[in-house]
Scaffold this motif. Structure first.
Motif, PDB file in Angstrom:
ATOM      1  N   LEU A 124      32.630  56.706  49.357  1.00 55.73           N
ATOM      2  CA  LEU A 124      31.431  56.448  48.542  1.00 55.73           C
ATOM      3  C   LEU A 124      31.520  55.074  47.873  1.00 55.73           C
ATOM      4  N   VAL A 125      32.750  54.640  47.539  1.00 55.26           N
ATOM      5  CA  VAL A 125      32.927  53.296  46.988  1.00 55.26           C
ATOM      6  C   VAL A 125      32.658  52.245  48.077  1.00 55.26           C
ATOM      7  N   PHE A 126      33.162  52.522  49.268  1.00 52.17           N
ATOM      8  CA  PHE A 126      33.115  51.517  50.317  1.00 52.17           C
ATOM      9  C   PHE A 126      31.822  51.521  51.120  1.00 52.17           C
ATOM     10  N   VAL A 127      30.890  52.377  50.747  1.00 54.76           N
ATOM     11  CA  VAL A 127      29.650  52.410  51.509  1.00 54.76           C
ATOM     12  C   VAL A 127      28.667  51.365  50.986  1.00 54.76           C
ATOM     13  N   SER A 128      28.828  50.959  49.709  1.00 51.92           N
ATOM     14  CA  SER A 128      27.932  49.920  49.192  1.00 51.92           C
ATOM     15  C   SER A 128      28.406  48.562  49.706  1.00 51.92           C
ATOM     16  N   PHE A 165      29.540  44.833  49.575  1.00 53.53           N
ATOM     17  CA  PHE A 165      30.086  43.810  48.685  1.00 53.53           C
ATOM     18  C   PHE A 165      30.992  42.890  49.470  1.00 53.53           C
ATOM     19  N   VAL A 166      31.310  41.755  48.846  1.00 51.54           N
ATOM     20  CA  VAL A 166      32.122  40.750  49.528  1.00 51.54           C
ATOM     21  C   VAL A 166      33.495  41.328  49.879  1.00 51.54           C
ATOM     22  N   GLY A 167      33.933  41.137  51.105  1.00 55.15           N
ATOM     23  CA  GLY A 167      35.275  41.547  51.507  1.00 55.15           C
ATOM     24  C   GLY A 167      35.399  43.033  51.769  1.00 55.15           C
ATOM     25  N   ARG A 168      34.278  43.739  51.835  1.00 55.34           N
ATOM     26  CA  ARG A 168      34.346  45.187  51.989  1.00 55.34           C
ATOM     27  C   ARG A 168      35.083  45.604  53.260  1.00 55.34           C
ATOM     28  N   ASP A 169      34.692  45.014  54.392  1.00 54.83           N
ATOM     29  CA  ASP A 169      35.259  45.458  55.664  1.00 54.83           C
ATOM     30  C   ASP A 169      36.760  45.190  55.749  1.00 54.83           C
ATOM     31  N   VAL A 170      37.160  44.023  55.194  1.00 55.35           N
ATOM     32  CA  VAL A 170      38.584  43.687  55.219  1.00 55.35           C
ATOM     33  C   VAL A 170      39.373  44.685  54.374  1.00 55.35           C
ATOM     34  N   ARG A 188      27.032  44.729  38.373  1.00 57.14           N
ATOM     35  CA  ARG A 188      27.001  45.691  39.469  1.00 57.14           C
ATOM     36  C   ARG A 188      27.586  45.090  40.737  1.00 57.14           C
ATOM     37  N   LYS A 189      27.278  43.805  40.946  1.00 58.80           N
ATOM     38  CA  LYS A 189      27.783  43.138  42.139  1.00 58.80           C
ATOM     39  C   LYS A 189      29.302  43.069  42.122  1.00 58.80           C
ATOM     40  N   LEU A 190      29.853  42.848  40.915  1.00 59.17           N
ATOM     41  CA  LEU A 190      31.305  42.719  40.800  1.00 59.17           C
ATOM     42  C   LEU A 190      31.999  44.070  40.796  1.00 59.17           C
ATOM     43  N   ALA A 191      31.270  45.086  40.308  1.00 61.81           N
ATOM     44  CA  ALA A 191      31.906  46.401  40.150  1.00 61.81           C
ATOM     45  C   ALA A 191      32.463  46.900  41.477  1.00 61.81           C
ATOM     46  N   GLY A 192      31.685  46.754  42.543  1.00 59.80           N
ATOM     47  CA  GLY A 192      32.123  47.235  43.861  1.00 59.80           C
ATOM     48  C   GLY A 192      33.445  46.640  44.288  1.00 59.80           C
ATOM     49  N   PRO A 193      33.482  45.289  44.457  1.00 59.34           N
ATOM     50  CA  PRO A 193      34.736  44.687  44.922  1.00 59.34           C
ATOM     51  C   PRO A 193      35.905  44.910  43.972  1.00 59.34           C
ATOM     52  N   ILE A 194      35.661  44.910  42.663  1.00 57.98           N
ATOM     53  CA  ILE A 194      36.781  45.084  41.725  1.00 57.98           C
ATOM     54  C   ILE A 194      37.359  46.486  41.839  1.00 57.98           C
ATOM     55  N   LEU A 195      36.483  47.465  41.823  1.00 58.57           N
ATOM     56  CA  LEU A 195      36.935  48.857  41.949  1.00 58.57           C
ATOM     57  C   LEU A 195      37.663  49.048  43.277  1.00 58.57           C
TER      58      LEU A 195
END
Lengths: 293, 277
Positions: free
Chosen positions: A92-96, A98-103, B9-16
């Protein structure tokens, strides 16, 4: 298509023959061996001394059997359920986006490609009672008063191996579940939102139902991988202390390769293989071959 | 206000995600750090989060154990397993797409079940069979046993890629008289080549860590792979050399980790392409 498919038949036949000789026949042979007593010095024969159900009485009928069986079930249920829940949370965290998600997502797979025997040894050093980092963290945070014998205390050993196995299992849960989540058409969520569904009911009525096939696949794979687990037991506890972390697959192997009682090893293997085949049957039945294969 | 919220919100994803990843990767970090600790430091409590007396245990390990031998055995076994597995698995996957019928479904179901059989259990009957075939204490025994285990896995992963080839492509080729081996070699195989490479890499990496069959079938020191050597040399029942084990482990693992980091994104897509529709 039947005509001129000689090449395809040849390809299939070669593979099937190989699997038959080195997987199918051994599978049946295990059952035969379970009714025999095998002299380790006279192993080079197909048929050994028949002993009826003696191996069954000595192993599955022994006092130890129940604790081994319950250890196996505890190990299986805790591993599969916790790695699924953690994996789903991560998905659920990784479905949104964001930068670098796939890596970052891909790097989780590292536990999957690390040789498992090495993983076991890494966890031994984390769990070490005297010098382990885990006891240090727990005592300095005040969570426990005295260092815990994670691998030497019968009350903890099985759960320590379970934790290591959960670490191994999280990535494939997370990755398969992320892919499943990404495949849900976004218009379903829009429609639900239009109908005034809140986040929870969108999860409950859109996400979960669409995820059922993925969930079945992931949980089945989790069961399969967990029942295969051997290296962690070998590296971390050898089934000990005093059998506290002994599971079926290790018990069977211990008989065959440490005490050279191959008949008894085969007996436990037969029981376990029967169990695995039943689980496999459920998996195939519920997910239909077309979806699985 | 709203833009600030959006940046949050944009930062929350990558940081978490990054924090969770770091927590998850801690055992790997701990592994490398421990391999660099000094002989006194390793027994100290509290354990140091960073080696205070950095020691190149690798040099000691190379001097004490025949690292090259172990690694070359691991490579021989892994190469054997992946070649045999792919050699039989790729063709079978294609055949299981081309040939249809009730009994094909039965084969597929059997294959799914075969893939689930735990290696530690299969080791027992295979030991007796290999003994009769005079294959005990040969690396070939390990290669055969492990391949029988991974061929079904290859079929499960690869068959969906063959299924995705449009019928028109196959039909057009057949009209031109391209069938059998040539259809496979020149039409079908090139279309799934990427999946084959990814699955090959996956099988190779798993085979590189093979332990159960090697431990069960091999006993000559000169034939053991690094996975078994790690235990027998440094992690015996009575004497444990933790820094030595970790240092040996870094030599064993690092090449695989480098390859993994390079191909991890492709690995993810290859793994999931077939299994989740």
């Amino acid at each position: 298509m039947k005509r001129g498919a000689t090449f395809e038949f040849a390809m299939l036949a070669t593979a099937i023959l190989f699997l038959l000789v080195f997987a199918g026949i051994p599978l049946i042979y295990t059952v035969i061996l379970s009714f025999q007593e095998i002299d380790p010095f006279k192993i080079n024969r197909i048929v050994h001394e028949w002993v009826g159900f003696e191996n069954y009485r000595d192993t599955l009928g022994s006092a130890k059997a129940w604790s081994v069986f319950s250890n196996t079930v505890i190990f299986l249920c805790l591993s599969v359920s916790i790695q699924f829940v953690v994996g789903f949370g991560l998905a659920l965290v990784f479905v949104s986006r964001f930068v670098g998600r796939d890596v970052m997502r891909g790097l989780f797979l590292v536990s999957w490609i690390t040789p498992q025997i090495a993983v076991g040894i890494i966890w031994v050093s984390i769990f070490s009672q005297k010098i382990g980092i885990l006891n240090y963290a727990l005592t300095s945070l005040g969570i426990v008063d005295a260092p815990i014998g994670w691998l030497t205390d019968p009350d903890y050993a099985l759960y320590s191996v379970t934790i290591a196995n959960i670490w191994l299992g999280i990535p494939f849960n997370m990755i398969f579940l992320t892919v499943g989540l990404l495949a849900i058409p976004s218009n379903l969520y829009e429609a639900a939102r239009m109908d005034g569904a809140n986040a929870w009911s969108r999860f409950r009525h859109v996400t979960l139902p669409s995820m059922i096939p993925t969930i079945v696949t992931v949980i089945s794979l989790g069961i399969i991988f967990t029942l295969q687990q051997f290296e962690l037991f070998a590296a971390m506890t050898s089934g000990g202390p005093a059998g506290a972390s002994l599971v079926m697959q290790y018990w069977s192997w211990e008989f065959s390769f440490l005490t050279f009682e191959i008949g008894k090893g085969s007996t436990i293997a037969t029981a376990m293989l029967l169990f695995v085949t039943v689980v496999g049957g459920f998996y195939v039945y519920f997910s239909r071959v077309d979806d699985v294969v | 206000m709203s833009t600030a919220f959006q940046t949050h919100r944009k930062l929350a994803g990558p940081i978490l995600a990054g924090l969770l990843l770091l927590l998850f990767l801690f055992p790997i970090y701990w592994f490398y750090i421990t391999s660099l600790k000094g002989p006194k430091e390793i027994d100290r409590f509290p354990p140091a989060l960073w080696p205070e007396e950095p020691t190149l245990n690798i040099l000691r390990v190379i001097a004490e154990a025949n690292v090259a031998q172990y690694l070359s055995n691991s490579l021989i076994i892994a190469t054997g397993i992946s070649l045999l597995t792919m050699g039989l698995g790729v063709g079978a996957s294609w055949a299981l797409v081309r040939i249809r019928g009730k009994w094909i479904d039965a084969i597929l179901i059997t294959i799914v079940v075969l893939q689930m059989l735990p290696a530690a259990l299969m080791a027992t009957p295979l030991y007796v069979i290999f003994s009769n075939l005079f294959l005990l204490d040969t690396r070939a025994a390990v290669v055969i046993a492990a391949s029988a285990k991974s061929i079904p896995f290859v079929i499960i992963l690869l068959r969906p890629s063959f299924l995705k080839i449009p019928k028109e492509v196959i039909e057009a080729a057949a009209v031109d008289g391209c069938t059998g081996w040539r259809l496979f070699r020149f039409i079908a195989f090139p279309l799934v080549r990427n999946s084959v490479i990814i699955i090959f890499a996956l099988i190779f990496m798993q085979a590189y860590g093979e332990y159960v069959f090697s431990r069960s079938f091999l006993n000559s020191d000169g034939k053991l792979p690094a996975s078994v050597g790690l235990v027998t040399e440094f992690f015996g029942q009575y004497e444990r050399d933790v820094t030595g084990a970790m240092a040996f482990g870094t030599i064993y693992l690092t090449p695989m980790l480098v390859v993994f980091v390079a191909i991890q994104r492709k690995l993810v897509s290859g793994l999931t392409a077939g299994a989740v529709k």
